[in-house]
Design a protein around this motif. Sequence first.
Motif, PDB file in Angstrom:
ATOM      1  N   GLY A   1     -12.330  -8.803 -18.790  1.00 18.88           N
ATOM      2  CA  GLY A   1     -12.947  -9.637 -20.039  1.00 18.88           C
ATOM      3  C   GLY A   1     -12.888 -11.093 -19.584  1.00 18.88           C
ATOM      4  O   GLY A   1     -12.554 -11.493 -18.376  1.00 18.88           O
TER       5      GLY A   1
ATOM      6  N   LEU B   1     -20.169 -11.321 -18.108  1.00 20.96           N
ATOM      7  CA  LEU B   1     -19.323 -10.271 -17.789  1.00 20.96           C
ATOM      8  C   LEU B   1     -20.069  -9.462 -16.361  1.00 20.96           C
ATOM      9  O   LEU B   1     -19.571  -9.252 -15.420  1.00 20.96           O
ATOM     10  CB  LEU B   1     -18.830  -9.312 -18.752  1.00 20.96           C
ATOM     11  CG  LEU B   1     -17.895  -8.463 -18.222  1.00 20.96           C
ATOM     12  CD1 LEU B   1     -16.669  -9.049 -17.642  1.00 20.96           C
ATOM     13  CD2 LEU B   1     -17.470  -7.343 -19.553  1.00 20.96           C
ATOM     14  N   ASP B   2     -21.264  -9.316 -16.651  1.00 16.01           N
ATOM     15  CA  ASP B   2     -22.143  -8.424 -15.748  1.00 16.01           C
ATOM     16  C   ASP B   2     -22.175  -9.318 -14.474  1.00 16.01           C
ATOM     17  O   ASP B   2     -22.342  -8.869 -13.357  1.00 16.01           O
ATOM     18  CB  ASP B   2     -23.408  -8.080 -16.220  1.00 16.01           C
ATOM     19  CG  ASP B   2     -23.149  -7.033 -17.072  1.00 16.01           C
ATOM     20  OD1 ASP B   2     -22.157  -6.188 -17.183  1.00 16.01           O
ATOM     21  OD2 ASP B   2     -23.949  -6.578 -17.892  1.00 16.01           O
TER      22      ASP B   2
ATOM     23  N   LYS C   1     -26.334 -13.106 -24.482  1.00 16.39           N
ATOM     24  CA  LYS C   1     -25.282 -12.516 -24.955  1.00 16.39           C
ATOM     25  C   LYS C   1     -23.966 -12.580 -23.685  1.00 16.39           C
ATOM     26  O   LYS C   1     -24.248 -12.813 -22.645  1.00 16.39           O
ATOM     27  CB  LYS C   1     -25.412 -10.959 -25.077  1.00 16.39           C
ATOM     28  CG  LYS C   1     -26.504 -10.776 -26.153  1.00 16.39           C
ATOM     29  CD  LYS C   1     -26.106 -11.308 -27.678  1.00 16.39           C
ATOM     30  CE  LYS C   1     -27.119 -11.048 -28.553  1.00 16.39           C
ATOM     31  NZ  LYS C   1     -27.494  -9.447 -28.826  1.00 16.39           N
ATOM     32  N   GLY C   2     -22.728 -12.315 -24.455  1.00 17.12           N
ATOM     33  CA  GLY C   2     -21.532 -12.522 -23.347  1.00 17.12           C
ATOM     34  C   GLY C   2     -21.576 -11.389 -22.328  1.00 17.12           C
ATOM     35  O   GLY C   2     -20.807 -11.582 -21.331  1.00 17.12           O
ATOM     36  N   GLN C   3     -22.175 -10.332 -22.872  1.00 23.18           N
ATOM     37  CA  GLN C   3     -22.303  -9.284 -21.789  1.00 23.18           C
ATOM     38  C   GLN C   3     -22.805  -9.623 -20.263  1.00 23.18           C
ATOM     39  O   GLN C   3     -22.467  -9.124 -19.280  1.00 23.18           O
ATOM     40  CB  GLN C   3     -23.001  -7.985 -22.186  1.00 23.18           C
ATOM     41  CG  GLN C   3     -22.948  -6.762 -21.409  1.00 23.18           C
ATOM     42  CD  GLN C   3     -21.430  -6.240 -21.005  1.00 23.18           C
ATOM     43  OE1 GLN C   3     -20.873  -6.124 -22.138  1.00 23.18           O
ATOM     44  NE2 GLN C   3     -21.017  -5.880 -19.976  1.00 23.18           N
TER      45      GLN C   3
ATOM     46  N   GLU D   1     -16.826 -12.195 -26.869  1.00 26.45           N
ATOM     47  CA  GLU D   1     -17.506 -11.026 -27.200  1.00 26.45           C
ATOM     48  C   GLU D   1     -18.724 -10.580 -26.594  1.00 26.45           C
ATOM     49  O   GLU D   1     -19.679 -11.479 -26.663  1.00 26.45           O
ATOM     50  CB  GLU D   1     -17.619 -10.946 -28.871  1.00 26.45           C
ATOM     51  CG  GLU D   1     -16.094 -11.189 -29.576  1.00 26.45           C
ATOM     52  CD  GLU D   1     -16.455 -10.989 -31.103  1.00 26.45           C
ATOM     53  OE1 GLU D   1     -17.416 -10.087 -31.401  1.00 26.45           O
ATOM     54  OE2 GLU D   1     -15.840 -11.615 -31.900  1.00 26.45           O
ATOM     55  N   PRO D   2     -18.888  -9.455 -25.913  1.00 30.38           N
ATOM     56  CA  PRO D   2     -20.126  -9.206 -25.230  1.00 30.38           C
ATOM     57  C   PRO D   2     -21.588  -8.908 -26.149  1.00 30.38           C
ATOM     58  O   PRO D   2     -22.449  -9.238 -25.353  1.00 30.38           O
ATOM     59  CB  PRO D   2     -19.711  -7.528 -24.688  1.00 30.38           C
ATOM     60  CG  PRO D   2     -18.751  -7.241 -25.469  1.00 30.38           C
ATOM     61  CD  PRO D   2     -18.051  -8.322 -25.949  1.00 30.38           C
ATOM     62  N   ASN D   3     -21.450  -8.684 -27.423  1.00 30.85           N
ATOM     63  CA  ASN D   3     -22.537  -8.464 -28.101  1.00 30.85           C
ATOM     64  C   ASN D   3     -22.992  -9.710 -28.821  1.00 30.85           C
ATOM     65  O   ASN D   3     -23.826  -9.391 -29.766  1.00 30.85           O
ATOM     66  CB  ASN D   3     -22.380  -7.212 -28.825  1.00 30.85           C
ATOM     67  CG  ASN D   3     -21.257  -7.201 -29.764  1.00 30.85           C
ATOM     68  OD1 ASN D   3     -20.373  -7.998 -29.636  1.00 30.85           O
ATOM     69  ND2 ASN D   3     -20.978  -6.304 -30.724  1.00 30.85           N
TER      70      ASN D   3
END
Length: 622
Positions: A60, A44-45, A39-41, A74-76
Amino acid sequence: MKMLRFRSPSIRSLDQEVLCTIRLLDDTEISCSIQRDTKGQFLLDHVCNHYNLLEKDYFGIRYVDPERQRHWLEPNKSVVRQMKSHQPYTMCFRVKFYPHEPMKIREELTKYLLYLQLKRDVYHGRLLCPFAEAAYLGACIIQAELGDYDPEEHPSDYIRDFKLFPKQSLKLEKKIIEIHKNELRGQSAAFAELNMLQRAHSLETYGVDPHPCKDFTGSTAFLGFTATGFVVFQGNKRIHLLKWADVSKLKFEGKTFYVIGVQKEKKLVLTFHTLTPAACKHLWKCGVENQAFYKCAKSSQIKTVSSSNIFFKGSRFRYSGRVAKEVIEASSKIQREPPDVRRVQFGQSRSFSSLSHKNLIINMEPLVPALPSTNEYEETATDPGVVAVKDSVPLSPLKPAAPADTQQQSNEGRTSASGSDLQPTRVSMENSSLRPQTPKAEDGVVEDDEAGGSLTISELVYSPCASMLPTPVDESQGGVDLLFSSPVQSPARMLRELHADPDIQAQLEAVREQDRAYERTRMAAAGGMGGVLTSSLRLLSSNERFNACVLSAARFVAVVMGILLVTVPTLLLLLESDIDVSFLHEIRQTPEFEQFHYEYYCPLRRWILCRISMAMENIWSD
């Protein structure tokens, strides 16, 4: 009976790793490998862990698809499903939501990253400011990067080596030097950056990520979303400011974007037209996210938004992160030793190493006509490999490939570096000994005025730029030599050369002949169209799968009609009964129901009772 088999990726394809490169705010890069279902999150993490960043909700990851349309990751959702470009993927880490009050940011690291973003906004013309503010911001940047003024190290024109603004006049440079010498002496880098944040957040264009579009008159405008609300810039004025409390709905249909709100107790509908449907959808999603982030008090209040009022039509989207108030509250609870802030010094960034002898600034032409350059000196090309181009280059009209975020177009390294996509560019190169490593913006004017009214923001036209090459230029792709090996030509000149080429002419003639043959075939088939339709219907009727679909549709219609025949009379009886239920009482009080009751229901009931009584009398008489 055959079992249905759904196509699913094999275990080997799921385990296949994908390389992602993320370009940071200081132009350095980090890479990582992800799975196809990551996932995109995660990305970012990964960046936030690289920085040791806790206040990550302001940031972002942005990317550009092959059609040169910008998107926020999109993170999800799966990264691979969102990215449409070829591997390896290239993205940029940027500020997505600008803090309404930067002084409430808890950690110095977060303030430093916001400072880097604002420096890019200044350089690319997104952050417009008056002359005095521009000089102060430029002096803060110089103080943060160089420290105190030293006459032995800094010559009289040392500011000229720093490209802080798109149009940097000699008068502005002298004012920056004056402030740097006298007002900022003794300030540390962190304090100078804090001063810049404090001064920048009061400007009208603070936090604006401009979206180019046209209004109902066909005039070019830039739309943006800030912590205050929805803004529109046209020429050198802010023509609209609609606060988030007054915005009731954002929607789009095709290339048309609508903002529906209330202003001065009257309904207001603003209509704008984008270049492509993808750009319109991106604009809508940015507006939905900004409205949810700045307007809602809690993330639990965020609702799924539809792009249209039509039932079962349009896109649906929901912002999935925390809101501004929650982020500020979480920041106030941070209790740890402040992390080390690693500031990149001059000469240490990739942009410096790739442009060690030339100061390369590559911008697309402004999307709106700009005033002539205010440069009071001309750049001279002493090096044979250096080209000097004045700012008075002819301006290009609004182009489909002109999103207003420079660093985002840089994501397209491989596609955008190969050419200019028929768009003229400005190349300004100078010899320099000192080199700032990060981008910077355009000077302008901001004045106080009533909220929502027309406000002059600059003596210059608001014209943010967009990069045509990756930032920094990758030496493996040719670096600056790529520019000289493939000079930019105007579209008219390229068309003339194409038409003069005999091979191109032969290809065009072959295409024309194919078109003529297709027309002859179509005209011949038009006469026998009736027979074709008859045979097609016969073929469909003999198709078992088609018959099964028709039978399923008929069953569905029958079930719906049966449900309506049961529920409508039942609801009608409940409404006409004496049952005292709240929702039934509310329906009975509506004018529509009263009209239906007196004009339709009562006459129908009298007619039915009359018929029943007549039938009963006939039965008893017999």
